[in-house]
Design an enzyme around this catalytic site. Structure first.
Site, mmCIF file in Angstrom:
data_model
loop_
_atom_site.group_PDB
_atom_site.id
_atom_site.type_symbol
_atom_site.label_atom_id
_atom_site.label_comp_id
_atom_site.label_asym_id
_atom_site.label_seq_id
_atom_site.Cartn_x
_atom_site.Cartn_y
_atom_site.Cartn_z
ATOM 1 N N LYS A 51 0.719 -1.059 0.055
ATOM 2 C CA LYS A 51 -0.069 -0.036 -0.092
ATOM 3 C C LYS A 51 0.755 1.071 -0.031
ATOM 4 C CE LYS A 51 -4.478 -1.385 0.349
ATOM 5 N NZ LYS A 51 -5.446 -1.116 -0.534
ATOM 6 N N SER A 302 1.264 -9.889 -0.890
ATOM 7 C CA SER A 302 0.997 -8.182 -0.862
ATOM 8 C C SER A 302 1.317 -7.725 0.682
ATOM 9 C CB SER A 302 -0.326 -8.116 -1.016
ATOM 10 O OG SER A 302 -1.203 -8.698 -0.336
#
Length: 323
Positions: A51, A302
């Site tokens: 992110k 991720s």
């Protein structure tokens, strides 16, 4: 509707160069010989998840005149940490709205980066964030529904193709769809023959159902909250769904047990700590092989932000689990 381009992703790569880590591709010697596997370990980012890329690109694009009023974000955890971290680097105040089921480790990390954290019921995140934006004159940095955020996440795909020019398959998690939108944009733009496959938990499989139907199918927030993969509980927006529909080659879902197994496999065989959301692509590689293309495969890991107790429980072998 305007979609993100490869040129947007390239520009984002320049903006975030000094903020995000250029993560390596890690070869897996335990993978199938006819399906070589590389891992893209975004859990090695400064905030432990991908992110940071989208947050850095979006915040870098805020006009100088608007920066003094700071930024607002809503997030289940990793985007919260990313915006807090990047805002601190830019010297901007940040307020982060998180749902009450956000893991404590992610809330503590967000506060640790200097952000103000507001905890609200799961269905109130966006409403409260919009109210704070209006009250403070701040800039909203959404977790996925923004072209600059999508372009920032797409730098992962750019790096994958740069490091493995003959990649055949890229597996990418799907939640709100910003990561998958960006990665698919970069990979398909640079290597059109490669297949980009989304992966999401079966208990939050709204994107899979939506792509099969050809239009967005709404699942309730409470239904999506059933999965252990807390970072994959969002639903695609009109913007991200348009990207997914145009650029993903397919999507598969994985079960909770398969996700748990993948977390343990990554820890014991790849020496990587992955949160459940970050392990879904490995779960697909391990358990959904029949539904995936063959060839040189990259799985995007991720993130790796999870509570210590949860990690310990996920490392317990299936035959000794009590729940």
């Amino acid at each position: 509707m305007k979609l993100t381009t490869v040129e947007d992703v390239r520009a984002a790569a320049e903006r975030i160069r000094d903020t995000a880590v250029r993560t390596p591709l890690l070869p897996c010697d335990w993978a199938d010989t006819d399906r070589p596997l590389w891992l893209k370990p975004e859990n090695l980012q400064p905030i432990g998840a991908f992110k940071i890329r989208g947050a850095a690109n979006a915040i870098a694009r805020i006009p100088e005149a608007d920066r003094a009023n700071g930024v607002v974000a809503y997030s289940s955890g990793n985007h919260a940490q990313a915006v807090a971290y990047v805002a601190k680097r830019f010297g901007l105040p940040a307020v982060i709205v998180v749902p009450e089921n956000t893991p404590a480790t992610k809330i503590d990390a967000t506060r640790g980066h200097g952000a103000e954290v507001v905890v609200v019921p799961i269905t109130d995140r966006e409403i409260v964030a919009e109210r704070l934006v209006a009250q403070r004159g701040a800039t909203l940095v959404p977790p996925f529904d923004h072209l600059d955020v999508i372009a920032g996440q797409g730098t992962i795909g750019l790096e994958i193709v740069e490091d493995l020019a003959d990649v055949d398959v890229v597996l990418v998690p799907v939640s709100g769809g910003g990561l998958a939108s960006g990665v698919a944009t970069a990979v398909k733009g640079l290597r059109p023959d490669a297949a980009v496959i989304g992966v999401e938990p079966a208990l939050a499989g709204d994107a899979a159902e939506s792509l099969a139907a050809g239009h967005r199918v709404e699942w309730s927030a409470h239904d999506r909250a059933r999965t252990i993969a807390d970072g994959l509980r969002a639903a695609p927006s009109d913007l991200t769904f348009a990207h997914l529909l145009a650029r993903l080659d397919g999507i598969v879902t994985v079960t909770e047990d398969q996700i748990r197994d993948a977390v343990a496999t990554l820890a014991t065989r790849a020496r990587l700590v992955a949160e459940p959301s970050g392990a879904v692509t490995t779960a697909a590689y391990l358990h959904r092989a029949a539904d995936l293309p063959r060839g040189r495969t990259v799985a995007v890991v991720s993130g790796g932000n999870l509570d210590r107790d949860l990690l310990a429980s996920l490392l317990v072998t299936p035959d000794t689990r009590t729940s």
